[in-house]
Design a protein around this motif. Structure first.
Motif, PDB file in Angstrom:
ATOM      1  N   GLU A  25      -7.602 -19.888  38.971  1.00 19.70           N
ATOM      2  CA  GLU A  25      -8.827 -19.881  39.766  1.00 19.70           C
ATOM      3  C   GLU A  25      -9.854 -20.862  39.211  1.00 19.70           C
ATOM      4  O   GLU A  25     -10.505 -21.597  39.965  1.00 19.70           O
ATOM      5  CB  GLU A  25      -9.432 -18.466  39.791  1.00 19.70           C
ATOM      6  N   GLN A  26      -9.988 -20.888  37.896  1.00 22.32           N
ATOM      7  CA  GLN A  26     -11.004 -21.753  37.297  1.00 22.32           C
ATOM      8  C   GLN A  26     -10.705 -23.222  37.558  1.00 22.32           C
ATOM      9  O   GLN A  26     -11.620 -24.033  37.762  1.00 22.32           O
ATOM     10  CB  GLN A  26     -11.106 -21.503  35.790  1.00 22.32           C
ATOM     11  N   CYS A  29     -11.963 -23.902  40.984  1.00 25.10           N
ATOM     12  CA  CYS A  29     -13.432 -23.925  40.984  1.00 25.10           C
ATOM     13  C   CYS A  29     -13.942 -25.261  40.448  1.00 25.10           C
ATOM     14  O   CYS A  29     -14.866 -25.868  41.025  1.00 25.10           O
ATOM     15  CB  CYS A  29     -13.989 -22.782  40.139  1.00 25.10           C
ATOM     16  N   SER A  35     -18.119 -21.770  43.099  1.00 24.51           N
ATOM     17  CA  SER A  35     -17.976 -20.570  42.279  1.00 24.51           C
ATOM     18  C   SER A  35     -16.662 -19.864  42.605  1.00 24.51           C
ATOM     19  O   SER A  35     -15.928 -20.246  43.524  1.00 24.51           O
ATOM     20  CB  SER A  35     -19.143 -19.620  42.536  1.00 24.51           C
ATOM     21  N   ARG A  36     -16.381 -18.811  41.848  1.00 27.33           N
ATOM     22  CA  ARG A  36     -15.121 -18.079  42.034  1.00 27.33           C
ATOM     23  C   ARG A  36     -15.075 -17.330  43.365  1.00 27.33           C
ATOM     24  O   ARG A  36     -13.992 -17.158  43.942  1.00 27.33           O
ATOM     25  CB  ARG A  36     -14.925 -17.079  40.884  1.00 27.33           C
ATOM     26  N   VAL A  39     -13.627 -19.297  46.274  1.00 27.52           N
ATOM     27  CA  VAL A  39     -12.235 -19.626  45.945  1.00 27.52           C
ATOM     28  C   VAL A  39     -11.356 -18.394  46.138  1.00 27.52           C
ATOM     29  O   VAL A  39     -10.272 -18.485  46.710  1.00 27.52           O
ATOM     30  CB  VAL A  39     -12.127 -20.149  44.501  1.00 27.52           C
TER      31      VAL A  39
END
Length: 217
Positions: A25-26, A29, A35-36, A39
């Motif tokens: 996820e990061q 991003c 931001s998360r 996403v």
């Protein structure tokens, strides 16, 4: 401006994140500068589309294989037969403009030219545009939406070329199949259009079953 969902979908379908690749996820991003929350929302939609599956720290891009890929092609064949049938019925009813049929031929021309010149990514792009045009002529948004999702799954899982190894004549046959489909729709013949569309997809599936990768036609 594209949504986060559309941007992530494009990254996957265009090959930035190939089948089988885990994606954190990061990382997404950072790449998109968001931001998360958006996403995660986008990944939930992509999971429902069958393009990703949940993993320990993010997702993994789904790779269809074996029966799952065959099943996808069978569903695609049925839906493309339906949209070709509907397009031909609309032509017979006088609902299609000559310009719309010209666009269908133009997409077929561009796909064939690009493939023969060895520009396989362009060939695949114009090829998909051809099939999307048939779906648009059918004027059935539900069928078009489901077809788009199945196309995405197949593209991600079979990314390679329009020419399968050992079958150099396939691009010629693909163009011939496209022309037969155009002729049936132009003639307003639903039965012939449906049969040509189904046979075209199943011929592609049969070609791919004999080699490790390929692209939908």
């Amino acid at each position: 401006m594209k949504s986060v969902y559309d941007e992530l979908r494009d990254l996957i379908v265009l090959g930035a994140y190939p089948a089988g690749r885990p994606v954190a996820e990061q990382e997404l991003c950072d790449r998109l500068g968001v931001s998360r929350t958006p996403v995660r929302e986008a990944l939930r939609r992509l999971e429902s589309d069958g393009l990703v599956r949940a993993a320990r720290r993010g997702v993994t891009v789904v790779e269809l294989g074996g029966k799952a890929l065959r099943d996808a092609y069978l569903v695609r064949a049925s839906l493309e037969a339906l949209t070709a049938d509907l397009a031909a019925r609309r032509q017979r009813a006088g609902e299609l403009s000559p310009a719309s049929l010209d666009r269908l031929t133009e997409h077929a021309d561009l796909a064939d030219r690009a493939t023969r010149q060895g520009d396989l990514p362009a060939g695949a792009r114009h090829n998909r545009a051809f099939h999307r045009c048939v779906a648009a002529l059918a004027d059935n948004p539900v069928a078009s939406g489901v077809l788009d999702r199945i196309w995405d799954q197949i593209v991600v899982s079979t990314r390679a070329s329009l020419t399968a190894p050992g079958t150099p004549a396939r691009p010629v046959r693909v163009d011939d199949e496209h022309r037969r489909l155009i002729a049936a729709i132009t003639a307003g013949d639903p039965d012939a259009a449906s049969a040509h569309a189904r046979d075209h997809v199943l011929a592609t599936a049969a070609t791919l079953s004999d080699q490790p990768g390929g692209a939908p036609e």
